[in-house]
Design a protein around this motif. Structure first.
Motif, PDB file in Angstrom:
ATOM      1  N   VAL A  86      52.641 -41.214 -28.215  1.00  0.00           N
ATOM      2  CA  VAL A  86      51.982 -42.458 -28.623  1.00  0.00           C
ATOM      3  C   VAL A  86      50.507 -42.420 -28.238  1.00  0.00           C
ATOM      4  N   ASP A  87      50.231 -41.989 -27.010  1.00  0.00           N
ATOM      5  CA  ASP A  87      48.845 -41.964 -26.542  1.00  0.00           C
ATOM      6  C   ASP A  87      48.021 -40.910 -27.268  1.00  0.00           C
ATOM      7  N   ILE A  88      48.580 -39.716 -27.462  1.00  0.00           N
ATOM      8  CA  ILE A  88      47.835 -38.647 -28.144  1.00  0.00           C
ATOM      9  C   ILE A  88      47.548 -39.035 -29.589  1.00  0.00           C
ATOM     10  N   ASN A  89      48.559 -39.545 -30.278  1.00  0.00           N
ATOM     11  CA  ASN A  89      48.374 -39.973 -31.658  1.00  0.00           C
ATOM     12  C   ASN A  89      47.280 -41.037 -31.747  1.00  0.00           C
ATOM     13  N   TYR A  90      47.320 -42.011 -30.831  1.00  0.00           N
ATOM     14  CA  TYR A  90      46.307 -43.065 -30.856  1.00  0.00           C
ATOM     15  C   TYR A  90      44.925 -42.517 -30.514  1.00  0.00           C
ATOM     16  N   ALA A  91      44.859 -41.585 -29.567  1.00  0.00           N
ATOM     17  CA  ALA A  91      43.563 -41.013 -29.196  1.00  0.00           C
ATOM     18  C   ALA A  91      42.889 -40.350 -30.386  1.00  0.00           C
ATOM     19  N   VAL A  92      43.653 -39.606 -31.187  1.00  0.00           N
ATOM     20  CA  VAL A  92      43.077 -38.975 -32.374  1.00  0.00           C
ATOM     21  C   VAL A  92      42.525 -40.042 -33.305  1.00  0.00           C
TER      22      VAL A  92
END
Length: 284
Positions: A86-92
């Protein structure tokens, strides 16, 4: 793009807020007069440890070569799967949404990761539109997605289930090698169940024939490395896990290279320079 020639700046951002506080990223920006390609870098630590500072050698090599690099912190350990995704996807998506003011090329984004970070980078790249991973809406409703154009993995734990079974076998056989340590417990803390290790598994996604994004990829593997480079006796594949994944990725239509290097000297230039060269080919 010249190699190891750019000055750079460094700035920290809180990119997402959760009930237990924010997660931050560290953005390395080359000092140039034009928008630059971006690499989002994911630290390792068996899904339970580690910090964005662990990626600094690779991040500096990329920044000096003219790439923006966002080293991430993200939820892990007991917060469990799929919180990291969730965090990685949002960071991108956060970085793409702010590309204009940050000086980034939103159309030229790569993912990089080491060990468990390599697993997370590839899983995020393969499932950019997974509704669980993309559960947090883009900032200010920005029309951006989490797709990327290239991935570099450094000795990834590409198959959490086979690695879990491998370390359990070694422990049960008596007097396991010291590197086994608490790896089974780290798997248990993050993944909770073997069903989750099977589901969030880039190797098995391919072998199940699931639809997945397949950007150009590079796997850098130190050898010998029994932690990441082992054979799964249950797989029915005559080779180690890196060869098994490469075969499956190519069979699914993806382009991937496997680079073997000396495990004793894998950190630093031995892995950083091929990482830079790959991203130069596919993002520059």
């Amino acid at each position: 793009m010249s190699v190891q020639s750019c000055d750079y700046t460094v700035a920290d951002f809180a990119y997402i807020e959760h009930a237990d506080g924010p997660q931050r990223l560290r953005l390395f920006m080359p000092v140039v007069a034009h928008a630059v390609p971006l690499v989002v870098d994911v630290h390792g630590g068996a899904w339970c440890n580690g910090d964005l500072k662990d990626c600094e050698s690779r991040d500096l090599a990329l920044a000096r070569a003219g790439f923006a690099v966002a080293a991430l912190n993200f939820r892990h350990a007991g917060q469990g799967y799929p919180s990291s995704l969730v965090d990685i996807n949002y960071a991108v998506r956060w970085l793409k949404a702010h590309a204009g003011k940050l000086g980034l090329r939103a159309d030229k984004v790569g993912l990089s990761g080491q060990s468990s970070g390599g697993h997370l980078a590839m899983l995020a790249a393969m499932r950019p539109d997974d509704p669980r991973y993309a559960a947090v809406a883009s900032p200010d409703g920005a029309a951006v997605d989490a797709s990327v154009q290239a991935v570099v993995m450094q000795w990834p734990v590409i198959n959490p289930l086979s690695r879990y079974r491998n370390v359990l076998r070694l422990r049960q056989a008596g007097t396991p090698p010291s590197w086994v340590g608490d790896l089974p417990e780290r798997h248990d803390l993050y993944w909770k169940t073997t069903a989750a290790m099977e589901e969030g598994n880039p190797m098995l996604i391919l072998e199940r024939g699931e639809k997945a994004a397949l950007p150009p990829a590079l796997w850098i593997q130190g050898r010998p490395d029994p932690v990441h480079d082992y054979r799964d006796p249950e797989a029915g594949f005559d080779g180690n896990e890196p060869e098994r994944f490469v075969a499956a990725y190519r069979r699914a239509g993806g382009m991937i290279d496997l680079l073997s290097i000396d495990n004793a000297t894998r950190a630093g230039a031995a892995s950083d320079l091929p990482t830079v060269a790959f991203f130069q080919r596919h993002l520059a």
